[in-house]
Design a protein around this motif. Structure first.
Motif, PDB file in Angstrom:
ATOM      1  N   HIS A 138      -1.778  -0.063  -3.253  1.00 35.67           N
ATOM      2  CA  HIS A 138      -1.091   1.036  -3.949  1.00 35.67           C
ATOM      3  C   HIS A 138       0.323   0.550  -4.220  1.00 35.67           C
ATOM      4  O   HIS A 138       1.157   0.515  -3.320  1.00 35.67           O
ATOM      5  CB  HIS A 138      -1.109   2.284  -3.056  1.00 35.67           C
ATOM      6  N   LYS A 139       0.555   0.122  -5.468  1.00 38.62           N
ATOM      7  CA  LYS A 139       1.817  -0.543  -5.789  1.00 38.62           C
ATOM      8  C   LYS A 139       2.086  -0.395  -7.277  1.00 38.62           C
ATOM      9  O   LYS A 139       1.175  -0.139  -8.072  1.00 38.62           O
ATOM     10  CB  LYS A 139       1.737  -2.020  -5.413  1.00 38.62           C
ATOM     11  N   LYS A 140       3.346  -0.574  -7.642  1.00 39.27           N
ATOM     12  CA  LYS A 140       3.766  -0.490  -9.037  1.00 39.27           C
ATOM     13  C   LYS A 140       4.304  -1.862  -9.435  1.00 39.27           C
ATOM     14  O   LYS A 140       5.444  -2.206  -9.145  1.00 39.27           O
ATOM     15  CB  LYS A 140       4.839   0.588  -9.189  1.00 39.27           C
ATOM     16  N   PRO A 192       2.190   1.337 -14.804  1.00 37.63           N
ATOM     17  CA  PRO A 192       1.219   1.594 -13.745  1.00 37.63           C
ATOM     18  C   PRO A 192       0.956   3.098 -13.684  1.00 37.63           C
ATOM     19  O   PRO A 192       1.891   3.893 -13.764  1.00 37.63           O
ATOM     20  CB  PRO A 192       1.936   1.094 -12.491  1.00 37.63           C
ATOM     21  N   VAL A 193      -0.303   3.494 -13.573  1.00 41.15           N
ATOM     22  CA  VAL A 193      -0.648   4.914 -13.712  1.00 41.15           C
ATOM     23  C   VAL A 193      -1.480   5.384 -12.520  1.00 41.15           C
ATOM     24  O   VAL A 193      -2.389   4.680 -12.079  1.00 41.15           O
ATOM     25  CB  VAL A 193      -1.416   5.157 -15.033  1.00 41.15           C
ATOM     26  N   PRO A 194      -1.158   6.570 -11.961  1.00 42.45           N
ATOM     27  CA  PRO A 194      -2.022   7.125 -10.918  1.00 42.45           C
ATOM     28  C   PRO A 194      -3.434   7.341 -11.457  1.00 42.45           C
ATOM     29  O   PRO A 194      -3.623   7.745 -12.611  1.00 42.45           O
ATOM     30  CB  PRO A 194      -1.350   8.455 -10.567  1.00 42.45           C
ATOM     31  N   GLN A 195      -4.397   7.080 -10.629  1.00 40.18           N
ATOM     32  CA  GLN A 195      -5.803   7.172 -11.043  1.00 40.18           C
ATOM     33  C   GLN A 195      -6.127   8.531 -11.673  1.00 40.18           C
ATOM     34  O   GLN A 195      -6.808   8.605 -12.704  1.00 40.18           O
ATOM     35  CB  GLN A 195      -6.698   6.910  -9.829  1.00 40.18           C
ATOM     36  N   THR A 240       0.816  -1.215   0.000  1.00 40.73           N
ATOM     37  CA  THR A 240       0.000   0.000   0.000  1.00 40.73           C
ATOM     38  C   THR A 240       0.852   1.269   0.000  1.00 40.73           C
ATOM     39  O   THR A 240       0.326   2.365   0.184  1.00 40.73           O
ATOM     40  CB  THR A 240      -0.914   0.029   1.247  1.00 40.73           C
ATOM     41  N   ASP A 241       2.161   1.126  -0.226  1.00 38.82           N
ATOM     42  CA  ASP A 241       3.065   2.275  -0.104  1.00 38.82           C
ATOM     43  C   ASP A 241       3.575   2.786  -1.447  1.00 38.82           C
ATOM     44  O   ASP A 241       4.485   3.628  -1.498  1.00 38.82           O
ATOM     45  CB  ASP A 241       4.265   1.902   0.785  1.00 38.82           C
ATOM     46  N   GLY A 242       2.996   2.308  -2.546  1.00 41.42           N
ATOM     47  CA  GLY A 242       3.420   2.754  -3.868  1.00 41.42           C
ATOM     48  C   GLY A 242       4.735   2.168  -4.332  1.00 41.42           C
ATOM     49  O   GLY A 242       5.307   2.625  -5.325  1.00 41.42           O
ATOM     50  N   SER A 243       5.229   1.160  -3.645  1.00 39.68           N
ATOM     51  CA  SER A 243       6.545   0.596  -3.962  1.00 39.68           C
ATOM     52  C   SER A 243       6.492  -0.264  -5.226  1.00 39.68           C
ATOM     53  O   SER A 243       5.431  -0.719  -5.651  1.00 39.68           O
ATOM     54  CB  SER A 243       7.054  -0.250  -2.793  1.00 39.68           C
ATOM     55  N   GLN A 244       7.690  -0.468  -5.808  1.00 33.60           N
ATOM     56  CA  GLN A 244       7.808  -1.362  -6.959  1.00 33.60           C
ATOM     57  C   GLN A 244       7.697  -2.808  -6.482  1.00 33.60           C
ATOM     58  O   GLN A 244       8.294  -3.186  -5.476  1.00 33.60           O
ATOM     59  CB  GLN A 244       9.134  -1.143  -7.673  1.00 33.60           C
ATOM     60  N   ALA A 288     -10.664   8.762  -6.333  1.00 31.88           N
ATOM     61  CA  ALA A 288     -10.558   8.368  -4.929  1.00 31.88           C
ATOM     62  C   ALA A 288      -9.451   9.155  -4.237  1.00 31.88           C
ATOM     63  O   ALA A 288      -8.315   9.209  -4.727  1.00 31.88           O
ATOM     64  CB  ALA A 288     -10.283   6.873  -4.824  1.00 31.88           C
ATOM     65  N   GLY A 289      -9.788   9.768  -3.095  1.00 28.68           N
ATOM     66  CA  GLY A 289      -8.803  10.544  -2.347  1.00 28.68           C
ATOM     67  C   GLY A 289      -8.268  11.678  -3.200  1.00 28.68           C
ATOM     68  O   GLY A 289      -9.014  12.481  -3.760  1.00 28.68           O
ATOM     69  N   ARG A 290      -6.933  11.724  -3.355  1.00 27.62           N
ATOM     70  CA  ARG A 290      -6.312  12.729  -4.234  1.00 27.62           C
ATOM     71  C   ARG A 290      -5.946  12.148  -5.604  1.00 27.62           C
ATOM     72  O   ARG A 290      -5.245  12.797  -6.389  1.00 27.62           O
ATOM     73  CB  ARG A 290      -5.068  13.300  -3.553  1.00 27.62           C
ATOM     74  N   GLY A 291      -6.386  10.927  -5.840  1.00 27.33           N
ATOM     75  CA  GLY A 291      -6.145  10.316  -7.147  1.00 27.33           C
ATOM     76  C   GLY A 291      -4.747   9.757  -7.329  1.00 27.33           C
ATOM     77  O   GLY A 291      -4.315   9.499  -8.454  1.00 27.33           O
ATOM     78  N   GLU A 292      -4.030   9.542  -6.225  1.00 22.39           N
ATOM     79  CA  GLU A 292      -2.641   9.103  -6.325  1.00 22.39           C
ATOM     80  C   GLU A 292      -2.485   7.593  -6.454  1.00 22.39           C
ATOM     81  O   GLU A 292      -1.419   7.109  -6.848  1.00 22.39           O
ATOM     82  CB  GLU A 292      -1.864   9.581  -5.091  1.00 22.39           C
ATOM     83  N   ARG A 293      -3.527   6.849  -6.115  1.00 19.98           N
ATOM     84  CA  ARG A 293      -3.403   5.389  -6.097  1.00 19.98           C
ATOM     85  C   ARG A 293      -3.076   4.868  -7.491  1.00 19.98           C
ATOM     86  O   ARG A 293      -3.683   5.250  -8.487  1.00 19.98           O
ATOM     87  CB  ARG A 293      -4.687   4.741  -5.572  1.00 19.98           C
ATOM     88  N   LEU A 294      -2.105   3.944  -7.561  1.00 19.51           N
ATOM     89  CA  LEU A 294      -1.634   3.408  -8.836  1.00 19.51           C
ATOM     90  C   LEU A 294      -2.556   2.309  -9.347  1.00 19.51           C
ATOM     91  O   LEU A 294      -2.984   1.426  -8.593  1.00 19.51           O
ATOM     92  CB  LEU A 294      -0.215   2.857  -8.684  1.00 19.51           C
TER      93      LEU A 294
END
Length: 296
Positions: free
Chosen positions: A258-260, A222-225, A116-120, A183-189
């Motif tokens: 939330h991951k790449k 992978p793309v931010p929402q 959930t930390d946006g990591s690869q 969702a939220g600020r749209g940052e989720r990948l």
């Protein structure tokens, strides 16, 4: 090759069509006869069987050179997941034991990665899903990997990202109906793959995959929402969706991650070249298809 596709539906049917085109003999298994006319029209021999019911499999005409398991839970809950993925996987291993195929490809899901930390995330990254359905998918993978290690069962696992294509693509279809929310600020990948490339990855795994290995089947970007929706807005000339909250966990079958997810291993070892390397190419083709059909 003589090929069996278990679960000849959204992915399995076009896979069968492509394998027939390449000159293979293809049999397709479904749980009902609803799609049998479509299978026959594409020279795929249809059979009815439920993988969760061991006796059903005994009616299928062994042996096969290649077996692909693309079954889905039909949007079912935890109990159906246990039956289809847990019991079904064990049944297939047991049924094939006397006459194992040269390759067995199973389509799992990138939802097994709980990051959930946006990591690869690559295949060696921890696969520790929080949700019950993800845990069932990991258990099914373990059955196959154990069988590969202990019994030389030729299992190859593809962890497939969110599939889109004709009539599929949850956020895209929501956007077209003006029901989407950022969702939220749209940052989720978002990790995605076009159905055509899922088929291509499966065939590459059948040809070049190594037994006991896991490969991530996901496109290059992978793309931010929010970037996804911005591209759709600019491409279709529609307004951006409004911002909103993430859906409550109780309303989702799979927890929000939330991951790449990376596809380097799949491209390097299987030699696969994506037809739609990013969502832009894939959704451009989808939008063109819908426009040509008068659906946009």
């Amino acid at each position: 090759m003589r090929v069996l596709i278990v679960g000849c539906g959204y992915v399995g049917l076009p896979l069968g069509v492509e394998l027939v085109r390449l000159g293979h003999e293809v049999c397709g298994v479904t749980r009902s006869d609803r799609n049998h006319a479509a299978l026959k029209s594409h020279s795929i021999q249809p059979f009815i069987a439920d993988v969760a019911q061991r006796p059903d499999l005994d009616n299928l005409p062994l042996p096969f050179d290649w077996v692909v398991n693309t079954v889905s839970s039909s949007k079912g809950g935890v109990e159906e997941y246990k039956q289809v993925y847990g019991q079904g996987t064990q049944n297939l291993i047991d049924w094939l034991a006397p006459a194992p195929p040269k390759k067995f490809v199973y389509t799992s899901s990138t939802s097994v990665y709980g990051q959930t930390d946006g990591s690869q995330v690559k295949e060696s990254s921890p696969a520790e899903p929080v949700g019950e359905t993800g845990k069932i998918l990991i258990a099914a993978e373990k059955l196959l990997l154990d069988a590969a290690r202990e019994k030389k069962f030729p299992a190859i696992i593809l962890r497939v990202a969110g599939i889109y294509g004709p009539e599929r693509g949850h956020l895209f279809l929501q956007y077209l109906k003006d029901e989407a929310r950022i969702a939220g600020r749209g940052e989720r990948l978002l990790n995605m793959i076009h159905r055509t490339d899922v088929v291509g990855c499966i065939i590459a795994a059948l040809k070049n995959g190594r037994a006991g290995e896991v490969y991530n089947a996901v496109d290059d970007e992978p793309v931010p929402q929010i970037h996804f929706f911005r591209w759709l807005s600019e491409t279709l000339g529609k307004n951006m969706p409004p911002f909103g909250e993430e859906p409550a966990p109780a309303g989702r079958k799979r927890p929000v991650t939330h991951k790449k997810v990376l596809n380097r291993k799949l491209k390097a070892e299987l030699g696969y070249q994506f037809k739609y390397p990013t969502f832009r190419q894939g959704y451009s083709a989808e939008i063109q298809r819908m426009q040509d059909a008068g659906l946009l």
